[in-house]
Write a protein that holds these residues in place. Structure first.
Motif, PDB file in Angstrom:
ATOM      1  N   PHE A 110       0.814  -1.217   0.000  1.00 24.25           N
ATOM      2  CA  PHE A 110       0.000   0.000   0.000  1.00 24.25           C
ATOM      3  C   PHE A 110       0.851   1.273   0.000  1.00 24.25           C
ATOM      4  CE2 PHE A 110      -2.897  -3.076   2.335  1.00 24.25           C
ATOM      5  CZ  PHE A 110      -3.621  -3.384   1.187  1.00 24.25           C
ATOM      6  N   LEU A 277     -20.775  -5.345  -6.612  1.00 26.74           N
ATOM      7  CA  LEU A 277     -21.609  -6.438  -6.106  1.00 26.74           C
ATOM      8  C   LEU A 277     -22.749  -5.863  -5.276  1.00 26.74           C
ATOM      9  CD1 LEU A 277     -18.562  -8.446  -4.855  1.00 26.74           C
ATOM     10  CD2 LEU A 277     -20.176  -9.376  -6.524  1.00 26.74           C
ATOM     11  N   PHE A 291     -17.777  -7.655   5.474  1.00 26.49           N
ATOM     12  CA  PHE A 291     -17.397  -8.018   4.108  1.00 26.49           C
ATOM     13  C   PHE A 291     -16.142  -7.219   3.783  1.00 26.49           C
ATOM     14  CE2 PHE A 291     -18.564  -6.757  -0.517  1.00 26.49           C
ATOM     15  CZ  PHE A 291     -17.743  -7.732  -1.041  1.00 26.49           C
ATOM     16  N   SER A 292     -15.055  -7.914   3.468  1.00 29.54           N
ATOM     17  CA  SER A 292     -13.775  -7.250   3.284  1.00 29.54           C
ATOM     18  C   SER A 292     -13.142  -7.582   1.954  1.00 29.54           C
ATOM     19  CB  SER A 292     -12.778  -7.707   4.347  1.00 29.54           C
ATOM     20  OG  SER A 292     -13.251  -7.450   5.611  1.00 29.54           O
ATOM     21  N   GLY A 293     -12.135  -6.805   1.638  1.00 29.11           N
ATOM     22  CA  GLY A 293     -11.237  -7.155   0.560  1.00 29.11           C
ATOM     23  C   GLY A 293      -9.839  -7.327   1.117  1.00 29.11           C
ATOM     24  N   SER A 294      -8.971  -7.940   0.330  1.00 28.49           N
ATOM     25  CA  SER A 294      -7.597  -8.118   0.786  1.00 28.49           C
ATOM     26  C   SER A 294      -6.694  -8.143  -0.436  1.00 28.49           C
ATOM     27  CB  SER A 294      -7.471  -9.416   1.583  1.00 28.49           C
ATOM     28  OG  SER A 294      -6.214  -9.488   2.219  1.00 28.49           O
ATOM     29  N   MET A 295      -5.570  -7.463  -0.348  1.00 30.99           N
ATOM     30  CA  MET A 295      -4.651  -7.372  -1.480  1.00 30.99           C
ATOM     31  C   MET A 295      -3.286  -7.927  -1.098  1.00 30.99           C
ATOM     32  SD  MET A 295      -3.871  -4.119  -3.898  1.00 30.99           S
ATOM     33  CE  MET A 295      -2.207  -3.595  -3.562  1.00 30.99           C
TER      34      MET A 295
ATOM     35  N   PRO B 278     -24.706  -1.340  -4.184  1.00 36.76           N
ATOM     36  CA  PRO B 278     -23.618  -1.823  -5.056  1.00 36.76           C
ATOM     37  C   PRO B 278     -22.269  -1.499  -4.431  1.00 36.76           C
ATOM     38  CG  PRO B 278     -25.132  -0.320  -6.219  1.00 36.76           C
ATOM     39  CD  PRO B 278     -25.397  -0.176  -4.750  1.00 36.76           C
ATOM     40  N   VAL B 279     -21.463  -2.524  -4.181  1.00 32.96           N
ATOM     41  CA  VAL B 279     -20.160  -2.337  -3.544  1.00 32.96           C
ATOM     42  C   VAL B 279     -19.063  -2.762  -4.519  1.00 32.96           C
ATOM     43  CG1 VAL B 279     -18.651  -3.048  -1.653  1.00 32.96           C
ATOM     44  CG2 VAL B 279     -21.096  -2.713  -1.236  1.00 32.96           C
ATOM     45  N   ALA B 280     -18.130  -1.855  -4.804  1.00 36.44           N
ATOM     46  CA  ALA B 280     -17.011  -2.168  -5.691  1.00 36.44           C
ATOM     47  C   ALA B 280     -15.979  -2.979  -4.915  1.00 36.44           C
ATOM     48  CB  ALA B 280     -16.396  -0.889  -6.234  1.00 36.44           C
ATOM     49  N   ALA B 281     -15.787  -4.232  -5.327  1.00 31.73           N
ATOM     50  CA  ALA B 281     -14.858  -5.110  -4.607  1.00 31.73           C
ATOM     51  C   ALA B 281     -13.460  -4.505  -4.557  1.00 31.73           C
ATOM     52  CB  ALA B 281     -14.814  -6.492  -5.264  1.00 31.73           C
ATOM     53  N   LEU B 282     -13.062  -3.877  -5.656  1.00 32.18           N
ATOM     54  CA  LEU B 282     -11.715  -3.317  -5.711  1.00 32.18           C
ATOM     55  C   LEU B 282     -11.489  -2.256  -4.630  1.00 32.18           C
ATOM     56  CD1 LEU B 282      -9.529  -4.233  -7.649  1.00 32.18           C
ATOM     57  CD2 LEU B 282      -9.982  -2.208  -9.040  1.00 32.18           C
ATOM     58  N   LEU B 284     -12.633  -2.319  -1.668  1.00 34.18           N
ATOM     59  CA  LEU B 284     -12.328  -3.041  -0.423  1.00 34.18           C
ATOM     60  C   LEU B 284     -10.938  -3.669  -0.497  1.00 34.18           C
ATOM     61  CD1 LEU B 284     -15.762  -4.846   0.164  1.00 34.18           C
ATOM     62  CD2 LEU B 284     -14.872  -2.865   1.418  1.00 34.18           C
ATOM     63  N   ILE B 285     -10.615  -4.223  -1.662  1.00 29.96           N
ATOM     64  CA  ILE B 285      -9.352  -4.944  -1.825  1.00 29.96           C
ATOM     65  C   ILE B 285      -8.147  -4.015  -1.700  1.00 29.96           C
ATOM     66  CG2 ILE B 285      -7.943  -6.150  -3.565  1.00 29.96           C
ATOM     67  CD1 ILE B 285     -10.571  -7.483  -4.556  1.00 29.96           C
ATOM     68  N   MET B 286      -8.247  -2.830  -2.308  1.00 29.72           N
ATOM     69  CA  MET B 286      -7.072  -1.963  -2.441  1.00 29.72           C
ATOM     70  C   MET B 286      -6.443  -1.541  -1.110  1.00 29.72           C
ATOM     71  SD  MET B 286      -6.382  -1.869  -5.576  1.00 29.72           S
ATOM     72  CE  MET B 286      -5.393  -0.474  -6.134  1.00 29.72           C
ATOM     73  N   ARG B 287      -7.157  -1.540  -0.036  1.00 29.43           N
ATOM     74  CA  ARG B 287      -6.575  -1.167   1.258  1.00 29.43           C
ATOM     75  C   ARG B 287      -7.005  -2.118   2.364  1.00 29.43           C
ATOM     76  NH1 ARG B 287      -3.946   1.297  -1.522  1.00 29.43           N
ATOM     77  NH2 ARG B 287      -3.106   3.404  -1.478  1.00 29.43           N
ATOM     78  N   ASN B 288      -7.331  -3.358   1.980  1.00 29.02           N
ATOM     79  CA  ASN B 288      -7.782  -4.343   2.987  1.00 29.02           C
ATOM     80  C   ASN B 288      -8.914  -3.779   3.842  1.00 29.02           C
ATOM     81  OD1 ASN B 288      -5.642  -5.831   2.040  1.00 29.02           O
ATOM     82  ND2 ASN B 288      -4.575  -6.014   4.006  1.00 29.02           N
ATOM     83  N   ARG B 289      -9.844  -3.051   3.196  1.00 24.13           N
ATOM     84  CA  ARG B 289     -10.914  -2.408   3.954  1.00 24.13           C
ATOM     85  C   ARG B 289     -12.055  -3.382   4.236  1.00 24.13           C
ATOM     86  NH1 ARG B 289     -10.080   1.860  -0.694  1.00 24.13           N
ATOM     87  NH2 ARG B 289      -8.906   3.481   0.381  1.00 24.13           N
ATOM     88  N   SER B 290     -12.916  -3.015   5.181  1.00 21.62           N
ATOM     89  CA  SER B 290     -14.089  -3.846   5.433  1.00 21.62           C
ATOM     90  C   SER B 290     -15.350  -3.006   5.583  1.00 21.62           C
ATOM     91  CB  SER B 290     -13.882  -4.751   6.656  1.00 21.62           C
ATOM     92  OG  SER B 290     -13.764  -3.982   7.830  1.00 21.62           O
ATOM     93  N   PHE B 291     -16.444  -3.643   5.258  1.00 19.40           N
ATOM     94  CA  PHE B 291     -17.777  -3.034   5.267  1.00 19.40           C
ATOM     95  C   PHE B 291     -18.646  -3.931   6.141  1.00 19.40           C
ATOM     96  CE2 PHE B 291     -21.839  -2.947   2.476  1.00 19.40           C
ATOM     97  CZ  PHE B 291     -22.456  -2.040   3.315  1.00 19.40           C
TER      98      PHE B 291
END
Lengths: 352, 352
Positions: A110, A277, A291-295, B278-282, B284-291
């Motif tokens: 990051f 989504l 619901f999270s993302g991870s890079m 509508p949630v953009a996965a990217l 969340l992914i770009m900074r390991n964020r969570s919702f």
């Protein structure tokens, strides 16, 4: 500066073909690595075809590849951690500023000044960085990783992206003994997720659309396999998961999986579907779910992951191919026709 | 069993009118409370109008109200924690099985056998439970809360829903000193979020669509106010928030707020927009964020919140109304024409 053999694409619709590229001579902080294996990641294909043009346009020619293992051939005078002959690895990054809060916290991915292994501005030679579909690579020692000696090197290459991408969120969300963990999508990422969740001691459930993947999932370490199109089977697992790894990059109904989380459960997505989504807020609210993302992961965690793999003898299941079959492999990748990752035997490049 | 005065609605399009309802005589574990104030929550209105018919159809007549403070008038023989004369409170729940894992963990709100304060099956009298728009209520002592003596009772009532709903996610996501916290939506929930984040020591930023709310936001404890329609102002805060509380229940672009989170940051939604977001996965992914979502809080945490309010002298900003103005208040609620919560002075019911 010296020229080496590589495979590159000249444009978004061009095949990858044999070429020569320049590498810098190692500076005092650099490590030069002869590349033995390079995994094929779906992002190689996205970049080659400029499918991420919106946020990361491709500069051509492109030499992809960021799942690199090899043998160190030279080290700069200031390099103490590595020596020629060591087996080493390079993942998605080759540099960062080292001084920003993200770098200091070990989250180099990051860093605002992070340099990707390919298709990033190359501050040494100008132009862009060239990746692992090549004979060798020269990388700052901070971005070179140790590979445990017991690991099969062809299978170790995908750990550098598919491995860390799935390991990192599992560690963050405390996957371990006594936890019930789901994995959605049994491809390059998903199959690593199953192996890690199993090795971490969790009860692992694989979700698949095709019943004929059951046996393979069990072999990878799944305790249960759920056919996701079977609403009754899904319902049996309602509100029971601590963590779900979602490795599907196609559009899919994420709410169906969120509803399988127990209180405080987390679903982390590591594939990036092209469209937003639709997420039902109530599904998150009803059990304090997230619901999270991870890079990928930072360098310290990538080394931790490799060491964990050494301890548990974990590598990716790979189909080893010569570089000459890379274009064919891309077509098969689009059809998910690989179990579960291609690994290029870079010795094949010598004959070009 | 004894009859008391209350306000009820006979159907989804009926106004609330004066009526009589039955309350049980206190059993040995029960506490009887004379209701002094009852807050008006948006979910009262949703339930009265059967707007949640899909997952929680309304049984008529309905007596809403789950933000209750009052004075204890009787206690059962087994009640040791409370005595007549004590100031007490009741929130969204009046019972649960007490034995399931959720109850044992202090998350009674997720107990499969939880009884809501209104419109839930009443296991004592049959029919459904009746809420706080009434003279008195009889509740199992496990669901009765202590109210710190320094708190203004009209303003304390909304703590039982608006308060705990915003306090709980802030505790879970570790809001405190050194953290930057955003609050989206300055209504009944949002204004409590600002007060809590400020009292917890965070740097608080309020997002609003209308510049004329700035002064009010600062008075509530905001350090900064951002007009969310101003893209430039929003951009200045990119990647800087540790936590954002989203208290907007209308449709809105959640991705704009997710992109303001720093690494590992969390956005928790406590309002439930009618359609999936509508949630953009990217993003969340770009900074390991969570919702995340969050639903009220368990009894132990609700008591903790009340004690915190006592210590920091926090109550809701309320407009006190007599019960006779409740229908008018509902119409004003729909226009967000209240700063920031209605609190019904239940003494007004005596004249009915």
């Amino acid at each position: 500066m010296h020229n080496i053999k590589a495979y590159s694409a000249a444009g978004a619709t061009s095949p990858l073909t044999s070429t020569k590229i320049a590498r810098r001579d190692p500076t005092e902080h650099d490590v030069e690595i002869e590349i033995l294996f390079c995994g094929i990641c779906h992002s190689d294909l996205h970049s080659v075809r400029n499918e991420w043009s919106e946020f990361m346009p491709t500069a051509y020619p492109i030499v992809p590849g960021h799942e690199i293992v090899g043998r160190i051939t030279k080290v700069g005078s200031a390099v103490k951690k590595f020596k020629p002959g060591d087996v080493a690895a390079v993942g998605c990054m080759v540099d960062s500023d080292g001084t920003c809060p993200e770098c200091r916290a070990g989250f180099e991915q990051f860093c605002p000044n992070m340099t990707l292994t390919f298709n990033s501005p190359d501050k040494h030679l100008g132009g862009v960085t060239y990746g692992g579909y090549s004979e060798s690579i020269v990388v700052d020692q901070r971005f070179v990783l140790r590979v445990p000696s017991n690991l099969n090197l062809a299978g170790a290459a995908p750990l550098l992206c598919a491995g860390i991408t799935t390991y990192s969120p599992m560690r963050r969300w405390k996957v371990g003994k006594g936890k019930k963990v789901g994995v959605v999508g049994l491809g390059g990422l998903g199959h690593m997720g199953v192996k890690f969740a199993h090795a971490l001691g969790a009860h692992v459930v694989v979700f698949t659309t095709s019943p004929n993947k059951k046996e393979a999932a069990h072999r990878l370490g799944a305790d249960e396999v759920v056919v996701s199109r079977d609403a009754g089977e899904m319902q049996k697992h309602a509100e029971s998961f601590d963590f779900i790894l979602d490795a599907v990059s196609a559009e899919h109904d994420i709410n169906a999986y969120i509803s399988l989380l127990r209180r405080d459960g987390n679903l982390t997505i590591v594939g990036a579907p092209p469209k937003p989504l639709p997420v039902a807020a109530l599904g998150l609210i009803m059990r304090n779910r997230s619901f999270s993302g991870s890079m990928i992961g930072g360098i310290p965690e990538t080394q931790e992951m490799l060491d964990f793999c050494g301890k548990h003898n974990i590598t990716a299941d790979v189909e080893v191919i010569p570089i000459q079959k890379v274009n064919e492999a891309y077509e098969r990748l689009l059809k998910s026709d690989v179990k579960y990752r291609f690994s290029i035997d870079m010795a094949s490049l010598k004959s070009e």
